[in-house]
Design a protein around this motif. Structure first.
Motif, PDB file in Angstrom:
ATOM      1  N   ASP B   3      22.280 103.582  53.976  1.00  0.00           N
ATOM      2  CA  ASP B   3      21.713 104.902  54.233  1.00  0.00           C
ATOM      3  C   ASP B   3      22.216 105.280  52.967  1.00  0.00           C
ATOM      4  N   LEU B  21      29.219 109.227  46.198  1.00  0.00           N
ATOM      5  CA  LEU B  21      29.320 109.012  46.992  1.00  0.00           C
ATOM      6  C   LEU B  21      28.844 107.638  47.395  1.00  0.00           C
ATOM      7  N   MET B  22      29.132 106.387  48.118  1.00  0.00           N
ATOM      8  CA  MET B  22      27.732 105.417  48.770  1.00  0.00           C
ATOM      9  C   MET B  22      28.295 105.301  50.188  1.00  0.00           C
ATOM     10  N   SER B  23      27.605 105.139  51.109  1.00  0.00           N
ATOM     11  CA  SER B  23      27.873 104.170  52.255  1.00  0.00           C
ATOM     12  C   SER B  23      28.013 102.625  52.392  1.00  0.00           C
ATOM     13  N   GLU B  25      30.240  98.722  54.203  1.00  0.00           N
ATOM     14  CA  GLU B  25      31.308  98.523  55.329  1.00  0.00           C
ATOM     15  C   GLU B  25      32.453  98.284  54.065  1.00  0.00           C
ATOM     16  N   MET B  26      31.665  97.414  52.678  1.00  0.00           N
ATOM     17  CA  MET B  26      33.188  96.363  51.720  1.00  0.00           C
ATOM     18  C   MET B  26      33.679  95.610  52.438  1.00  0.00           C
ATOM     19  N   GLU B  27      33.240  94.748  53.114  1.00  0.00           N
ATOM     20  CA  GLU B  27      34.107  93.925  53.971  1.00  0.00           C
ATOM     21  C   GLU B  27      34.218  93.066  52.772  1.00  0.00           C
ATOM     22  N   THR B  28      35.969  92.387  53.104  1.00  0.00           N
ATOM     23  CA  THR B  28      36.301  91.736  52.156  1.00  0.00           C
ATOM     24  C   THR B  28      36.459  90.578  51.875  1.00  0.00           C
ATOM     25  N   ARG B  31      39.448  89.524  56.747  1.00  0.00           N
ATOM     26  CA  ARG B  31      39.554  89.914  58.052  1.00  0.00           C
ATOM     27  C   ARG B  31      39.031  89.114  58.829  1.00  0.00           C
ATOM     28  N   PRO B  63      35.622  92.418  46.413  1.00  0.00           N
ATOM     29  CA  PRO B  63      36.007  93.502  47.556  1.00  0.00           C
ATOM     30  C   PRO B  63      36.995  94.075  47.352  1.00  0.00           C
ATOM     31  N   VAL B  65      37.209  97.387  46.468  1.00  0.00           N
ATOM     32  CA  VAL B  65      37.016  98.711  46.460  1.00  0.00           C
ATOM     33  C   VAL B  65      36.986  98.205  48.284  1.00  0.00           C
ATOM     34  N   SER B  66      37.262 100.457  48.219  1.00  0.00           N
ATOM     35  CA  SER B  66      37.286 100.781  49.877  1.00  0.00           C
ATOM     36  C   SER B  66      36.192 101.080  49.891  1.00  0.00           C
ATOM     37  N   LYS B  67      36.233 100.781  51.934  1.00  0.00           N
ATOM     38  CA  LYS B  67      34.721 101.656  52.625  1.00  0.00           C
ATOM     39  C   LYS B  67      34.356 102.644  52.083  1.00  0.00           C
ATOM     40  N   ASN B  68      33.121 102.767  52.049  1.00  0.00           N
ATOM     41  CA  ASN B  68      32.652 103.875  52.029  1.00  0.00           C
ATOM     42  C   ASN B  68      32.797 104.656  50.041  1.00  0.00           C
TER      43      ASN B  68
END
Lengths: 268, 103
Positions: B3, B21-23, B25-28, B31, B63, B65-68
């Motif tokens: 996006d 603002l970036m869209s 997932e930023m999955e570490t 999880r 990793p 950094v937060s999602k979005n």
């Protein structure tokens, strides 16, 4: 656990010593945390995606939603959410935003009823088009006063049903919405629970939804808010866009009349 | 296709404040999913910003950094009407570039 916990607990921990003597200090610290997040609210990403979806030709009829009548006339988005839910002649029903969007997707775009109601809420593996559309439409009511009419007999009927649902006790916990939301200074863990039977807190609560939930990384609609309240009460699942969900929304929206709509917002 | 980003750039005196603002997932990669399997890491690794073609910011992200993610920075020497371009690249090699005009 997810990494947001760290971000969430830092400001809370700073407030802990004060908490024992003064609950207000905690509330103020949470407020600071919310303000720090408010600049750069990721809800904007949903608003942008929703606007694209609104204008994009989709479905079997290859039509956009730009002719969708949300109650202010075909295609008029500005201020529409502040007057919803309302009665619509074409469906002979009281509809909230989500159910109206479903109606438009069926009538204008030719989706089946089930297709239009697919993925009402986003999650780890699913993006919800519905929540994006909700973000776009609601953002066009920012700064407008809530003015839900209660003129049509069906609107009055829905209001009464919603009110009844709000105070109805049931489920394994013998709970009602009113158990948490009908007296002052109630809390669940550290979250203040608004007294929704009073005008000011009712306005403040209603006008702050939909919201981006930092803890979930998702934008949440009002239908989701009620869905999750029902889950928390251990009630049977609240069916998306059901008559009951619309009635309860109408009851709460009407109680918020006069409040300035200010969402999509951001919450912990 | 990722996006688009939301970029706001505003001149304040001789500085330009950029909010992005970036869209993502930023999955570490730490999880697990409901089946107990590790969700593979997927996050933005490189962020760069240019002002009229000249690089003004280069960042290496991880990793944590937060999602979005939301990024705010300022640089000097810009004025209204200039172009600011932001690019991110994630660990899968996916890229996204968006542009904004300084207001």
């Amino acid at each position: 656990m997810k990494r947001w916990l760290i971000a969430l607990f830092l400001p809370l921990m700073a407030a802990m010593p004060a908490f024992a003597q003064d609950g207000d200090a905690t509330v103020k610290e949470i407020e600071k945390y919310r303000q720090a997040l408010a600049d750069g609210n990721p809800a904007e990403l949903w608003e942008a995606r929703g606007e694209d979806l609104w204008k994009k030709k989709r479905g079997p009829k290859n039509a956009s939603l730009e002719q969708c009548d949300l109650g202010m006339g075909a295609g008029k988005v500005k201020g529409a959410y502040a007057a919803l839910p309302r009665y619509f002649e074409d469906t002979d029903k009281v509809e909230d935003l989500e159910s109206r969007l479903v109606t438009c997707m069926v009538m204008l775009q030719g989706f089946s009823y089930d297709q239009a109601r697919k993925n009402p809420f986003g999650g780890p593996d699913v993006k919800s088009d519905m929540e994006a559309l909700v973000a776009y439409v609601t953002s066009a009511s920012r700064g407008i006063k809530m003015n839900v009419a209660l003129k049509h007999p069906k609107e009055k009927e829905a209001f009464e049903i919603g009110k009844k649902m709000f105070f109805h006790r049931g489920g394994p916990h013998d709970f009602a919405c009113a158990t948490c939301h009908a007296s002052d200074k109630q809390r669940i863990r550290l979250q203040d629970l608004p007294n929704l039977t009073k005008q000011e807190p009712a306005q403040r609560a209603y006008t702050s939804w939909p919201a981006y939930r930092v803890s979930q990384g998702e934008l949440r609609s009002f239908q989701w808010r009620l869905f999750d309240c029902f889950r928390q009460q251990r009630f049977p699942e609240l069916v998306f866009t059901s008559q009951g969900s619309v009635a309860l929304t109408l009851y709460l929206a009407k109680n918020a009349n006069g409040g300035v709509f200010n969402a999509p917002s951001i919450k912990r | 296709m990722a996006d688009p980003m939301k970029i706001r750039a505003n001149a304040m005196g001789d500085k330009v404040i950029v909010k992005v603002l970036m869209s993502h997932e930023m999955e570490t990669g730490q999880r697990k999913d409901s089946a107990g399997k590790t969700i593979p890491a997927w996050f933005i690794q490189q962020v760069s910003a240019t002002h009229n073609g000249k690089t003004v910011l280069n960042a290496q992200w991880g990793p944590a950094v937060s999602k979005n993610p939301f990024l705010e920075f300022r640089f000097s020497g810009g004025k209204a009407g200039d172009k600011v371009q932001v690019t991110w690249t994630d660990n899968k090699g996916e890229k996204r570039t968006d542009e904004a005009t300084v207001g």
